[in-house]
Structures are given as C-alpha cells and as structure tokens.
Design an enzyme around this catalytic site. Structure first.
Site, PDB file in Angstrom:
ATOM      1  CG  ASP A  17      16.135  84.552 105.974  1.00 29.31           C
ATOM      2  OD1 ASP A  17      16.028  83.977 107.076  1.00 29.31           O
ATOM      3  OD2 ASP A  17      16.944  84.197 105.104  1.00 29.31           O
ATOM      4  CG  LEU A  18      18.585  88.052 110.000  1.00 26.91           C
ATOM      5  CD1 LEU A  18      18.942  88.037 111.473  1.00 26.91           C
ATOM      6  CD2 LEU A  18      18.764  89.442 109.414  1.00 26.91           C
ATOM      7  CG  ASP A  19      21.575  82.647 109.301  1.00 29.24           C
ATOM      8  OD1 ASP A  19      22.421  83.533 109.526  1.00 29.24           O
ATOM      9  OD2 ASP A  19      21.104  81.924 110.199  1.00 29.24           O
ATOM     10  CG  ASP A 186      17.777  81.982 101.776  1.00 27.49           C
ATOM     11  OD1 ASP A 186      18.213  80.830 101.548  1.00 27.49           O
ATOM     12  OD2 ASP A 186      17.500  82.376 102.917  1.00 27.49           O
TER      13      ASP A 186
END
Length: 238
Positions: A17-19, A186
C-alpha cells in the site's frame, strides 16, 4: 518469529500500500488543496471565493451520485472542481488544468524516514508491486526504482481494496498464487482483512498516531504487525 516457520512455502513477492503506509496522506492532500485554491484565485476567482468547504461538498456529492466511481479518486476530484466552477458561473473547461495543479501537488509527498532504507533492503530480495486505492504516481514521486513489479491502482483495475478481485489481479500480475504473496498496508479493513479474505499473507503497519484512524471493529489476525517498514524488513530477514 521466522516467516518460514509460519508458512510451508516462502514469500515470493510483496504487494505494498502507499498512502499512510509510505507517507502521511492528509498533509499532502491539504497542501494540494491550498495550491489548487491559489490557482483558482488567479484563474477562477469566483470559484475560489466559494472556499474549500464548497469543493469538499461537491466531492461528496459526486461520490454520492456516482458510487460506480468510488474506485476513481481522480474522476471524483475532477467532477468536484467542475461542479464548483459551474456553481460559481465560471468555465467548466477550467476543471482540467485546475486538477493538474492539484494532481502535481498531490505527488509532493513527505515519506516517512524508514521508507527509503527499508525499501532498498526489501527490494533486493523480493519483487514489490504497489497496490493502491489512491492516485499516487511512483515515477513522479521518485520511488519507482524499488517497485520492480510496477503499480496497480484501483482506477486502472475498476475496483479497489478490500475487493478480493483486486488482490487476485495483483497476484495474477505477479504470476504467483495468493499464499506466496505478502500484502503490506496500514488499514485494518482495506489492507489486512481484504488481503486475508483473498488468501494473501499480511503485514499490518501501525504507525503511531495513525492506528486509530485505521482500526477495525473486528481486528483481523495479520501474520505480522509493527510500527514501520524497518521492523518489517527485520522480520522478513531482508
């Protein structure tokens, strides 16, 4: 705990995941909205005069009226700008250049300190595929070198996390069965529960200060959880 002791087959690839996993997203969005407002003030002053609340209201309206766009944050943001321009009596064609200002600023992220050293370690041993519901552009951000498997976005695919089809598509792109892929993110619902339901292994990044926003009514059982990517790299043995 050693990863190979938990599962019979080794991890062969990682989806990431990124954000809010690699950078905090809301400071980025707030900065991008300020730059959008400055551009509107110079090019569409009546729309700028409506204020940030009006733009958020138009975005909420677009999401409510077009649930089929839930996976496409770019389209929702563009529609919100277009709606605000129309409300102010200004040219809706300004929506495209206005969005480009927002989008360029959206790529100006401030990565957590652990990201670069951890990605360098992990990428030496495993292919990494970015798997995101957002519209970050790794090439523009400057992180693409560590994502040898590329990037798969919800906008590109048509649905996003936690839909199991999105995770299945990631595994197909990697050419691997789900149980050979570790998903790292997250959000308890989108990342951990979603990946678990699709058969992937999971690592839950619970950064201090962000955990409350990413909690889940029925917390899933991740294979691993920790505060940052350095701890994950240590656990993986990278």
């Amino acid at each position: 705990m050693n990863l190979h002791a938990v599962h019979a087959s080794p991890i062969a690839a990682i989806t990431l995941d990124l954000d809010d996993t690699l950078w905090p997203i809301w400071p980025t969005i707030a900065r991008a909205e300020r730059q959008l407002h400055d551009w509107l003030a110079a090019n569409a002053p009546a729309t700028a005069g409506l204020g940030a609340v009006a733009l958020r209201r138009w975005r909420e309206r677009a999401a409510a009226e077009h649930p089929q766009w839930a996976h496409d944050l770019t389209r929702l943001r563009l529609e919100a700008i277009r709606g605000a321009l129309g409300e102010a009596g200004e040219d809706p064609a300004l929506a495209e250049p206005a969005f480009e200002v927002f989008f360029a600023a959206r790529q100006q992220v401030d990565c957590y300190a652990d990201v670069a050293p951890a990605l360098e370690r992990i990428a030496r041993r495993w292919p990494i595929l970015a798997l995101t519901n957002g519209n970050a552009d790794l090439a523009r951000i400057g992180l693409a070198q560590w994502f040898s498997a590329g990037q798969l976005g919800a906008r590109e695919f048509g649905v996003g996390k936690p839909d199991p089809r999105f995770f299945a598509a990631a595994c197909a792109r990697l050419g691997l069965p789900a149980q050979a892929v570790l998903h790292v993110g997250d959000d308890a619902r989108l990342d951990v529960a979603g990946a678990c339901a699709a058969g992937l292994r999971t690592a839950w990044i619970r950064r201090p200060g962000l955990a409350a926003a990413a909690e889940h009514a029925d917390p899933p059982q991740a294979d691993w959880q920790g505060a940052d990517l350095i701890a994950l790299a240590d656990w993986l043995g990278a």
